[in-house]
Scaffold this motif. Structure first.
Motif, mmCIF file in Angstrom:
data_model
loop_
_atom_site.group_PDB
_atom_site.id
_atom_site.type_symbol
_atom_site.label_atom_id
_atom_site.label_comp_id
_atom_site.label_asym_id
_atom_site.label_seq_id
_atom_site.Cartn_x
_atom_site.Cartn_y
_atom_site.Cartn_z
ATOM 1 N N TYR A 63 56.848 11.061 21.706
ATOM 2 C CA TYR A 63 58.266 11.443 21.663
ATOM 3 C C TYR A 63 58.652 12.134 22.974
ATOM 4 O O TYR A 63 59.294 11.558 23.829
ATOM 5 N N ALA A 64 58.213 13.378 23.153
ATOM 6 C CA ALA A 64 58.706 14.201 24.267
ATOM 7 C C ALA A 64 57.965 13.906 25.562
ATOM 8 O O ALA A 64 56.735 13.819 25.587
ATOM 9 N N GLN A 65 58.729 13.800 26.638
ATOM 10 C CA GLN A 65 58.143 13.566 27.957
ATOM 11 C C GLN A 65 57.249 14.739 28.362
ATOM 12 O O GLN A 65 56.230 14.541 29.034
ATOM 13 N N ASP A 66 57.584 15.964 27.940
ATOM 14 C CA ASP A 66 56.761 17.103 28.394
ATOM 15 C C ASP A 66 55.374 17.086 27.761
ATOM 16 O O ASP A 66 54.431 17.650 28.323
ATOM 17 N N GLY A 67 55.214 16.410 26.615
ATOM 18 C CA GLY A 67 53.867 16.232 26.053
ATOM 19 C C GLY A 67 53.006 15.394 26.987
ATOM 20 O O GLY A 67 51.835 15.710 27.253
ATOM 21 N N LEU A 68 53.609 14.339 27.541
ATOM 22 C CA LEU A 68 52.887 13.491 28.499
ATOM 23 C C LEU A 68 52.532 14.274 29.753
ATOM 24 O O LEU A 68 51.448 14.106 30.319
ATOM 25 N N GLU A 69 53.466 15.108 30.169
ATOM 26 C CA GLU A 69 53.193 15.916 31.377
ATOM 27 C C GLU A 69 52.027 16.868 31.144
ATOM 28 O O GLU A 69 51.173 17.049 32.018
ATOM 29 N N GLN A 70 51.964 17.453 29.939
ATOM 30 C CA GLN A 70 50.814 18.325 29.619
ATOM 31 C C GLN A 70 49.519 17.526 29.578
ATOM 32 O O GLN A 70 48.485 17.974 30.075
ATOM 33 N N MET A 71 49.573 16.352 28.968
ATOM 34 C CA MET A 71 48.384 15.489 28.908
ATOM 35 C C MET A 71 47.903 15.207 30.341
ATOM 36 O O MET A 71 46.698 15.297 30.636
ATOM 37 N N ALA A 72 48.824 14.891 31.219
ATOM 38 C CA ALA A 72 48.467 14.573 32.610
ATOM 39 C C ALA A 72 47.916 15.808 33.324
ATOM 40 O O ALA A 72 46.981 15.711 34.135
ATOM 41 N N GLN A 73 48.457 16.963 33.002
ATOM 42 C CA GLN A 73 48.019 18.200 33.670
ATOM 43 C C GLN A 73 46.563 18.532 33.339
ATOM 44 O O GLN A 73 45.829 19.025 34.181
ATOM 45 N N TYR A 74 46.154 18.235 32.099
ATOM 46 C CA TYR A 74 44.825 18.700 31.658
ATOM 47 C C TYR A 74 43.767 17.612 31.530
ATOM 48 O O TYR A 74 42.592 17.926 31.374
ATOM 49 N N ALA A 75 44.147 16.329 31.546
ATOM 50 C CA ALA A 75 43.154 15.280 31.243
ATOM 51 C C ALA A 75 42.143 15.085 32.371
ATOM 52 O O ALA A 75 40.979 14.765 32.126
#
Ligand code: CP
Ligand code: NVA
Length: 308
Positions: A104-116
């Motif tokens: 849903y939220a783009q910021d979830g993807l940004e968090q995933m990218a930040q930590y993966a």
């Protein structure tokens, strides 16, 4: 090297988008020529929302690249029960070579990218669907020879993921993007401003109008999408009433160039956003477009893995 991600269309520069599209064409001609995931290495493909094309095309594409697709619905994972995205991302990054996520939220993807710590690919969010645009542009190249300078008309819900991705991805490709959408359903102003900045470097342009005929007039490519995106089901009656004039019928299509092609990311709702005789007619290239999801996504995965 900094890990690259593909979360929105302008995560690729114009030159990089062209490179990925050329690789997609190469992989379509020679499907097993690149094996960046040989081992096999694994790719997590996670879904918070329904999917047919994205699910199958990533599973097929990862396997074609020599890898092991780990395809899951979020409901069966701990992140679906509230485990933090950052913790989930760190675990995925320890076990897999890339993460693909529909959410849903783009910021979830940004968090995933930040930590993966590995490349993360947006497989559709509320705001963007960048993998679909790569497949669409591969399809347009196949039918029109090139992208720069073409006029693309997207008609319907301009404020959804597809509307935003066409604006950004079209400007990146140097296309003239016209969006025909009612007031209140036009693309986000900040995304249009981002697209205009890119268009200034590529020779493209972005035009937003309320008038579906003005949007389609003389266009080389005519595109629409559902009026009711996933998560908006409660608004269906209101949306269908509001978007009625934006249906891609043969009458509307007659305003486009006589050799215009018609795209739709699918699933399509015949009789609503597109007439049956248009989507099933001679100008429609939607099955090429659906197939091209496989080739385009193999290309973006290969390109990102080469830089990881
Ligand atoms: N176009 C597209 O993303 O289709 P799915 O929702 O079936 O994956
Ligand atoms: N805008 C649609 C696209 C489906 C692929 C949705 O988000 O449901």
């Amino acid at each position: 090297m900094t890990v690259r991600h593909f979360l929105r269309d302008d995560d690729l520069s114009p030159a990089e988008q062209a490179e990925v599209l050329a690789l997609a064409a190469e992989l379509k001609a020679e499907p097993y020529s690149r094996r960046p995931l040989a081992g096999p290495q694994s790719v997590v493909v996670l879904f918070d929302k329904s999917s047919t094309r994205t699910r199958v095309s990533f599973a097929v594409g990862v396997a074609d690249l020599g890898g092991n697709p780990v395809v899951m619905d979020t409901g069966v994972t701990q992140v679906g029960r509230g485990e933090p995205i950052a913790d989930t991302a760190r675990v995925f990054g320890r076990m897999a070579s890339a993460v693909v996520w529909r959410t849903y939220a783009q910021d979830g993807l940004e968090q995933m990218a930040q930590y993966a710590g590995v490349p993360v690919v947006n497989a559709l969010s509320d705001d963007f669907h960048p993998c679909q645009i790569l497949a669409d542009w591969l399809t347009v190249i196949e039918h029109k020879g090139a992208l720069a300078g073409l006029t693309v008309a997207y008609v319907g819900d301009g404020a959804n993921n597809m509307g935003h991705s066409y604006v950004l991805g079209g400007a990146t490709a140097g296309m003239h993007v016209r969006v025909g959408a009612p007031e209140g359903f036009q693309p986000d102003a900040a995304i249009v401003a981002d697209a205009e900045r890119v268009a200034a470097t590529t020779g493209g342009s972005v035009t937003i109008t309320k008038d579906p005929v003005a949007a389609v007039e003389g266009a080389d490519v005519v595109i629409t999408d559902t009026w009711v995106s996933m998560g908006q089901e409660d608004e269906k009656a209101e949306r269908v009433a509001l978007f009625g004039d934006y249906s891609v019928t043969s009458e509307l299509l007659a305003h486009a160039a006589s050799n215009a092609i018609v795209l739709h990311c699918l699933p399509a709702y015949r009789g609503l956003e597109i007439a049956a005789d248009v989507i099933d007619g001679p100008q429609s290239v939607v099955w090429d477009e659906a197939e091209n999801r496989v080739h385009a996504q193999k290309a973006i995965l290969t390109w990102l893995l080469e830089r990881a």
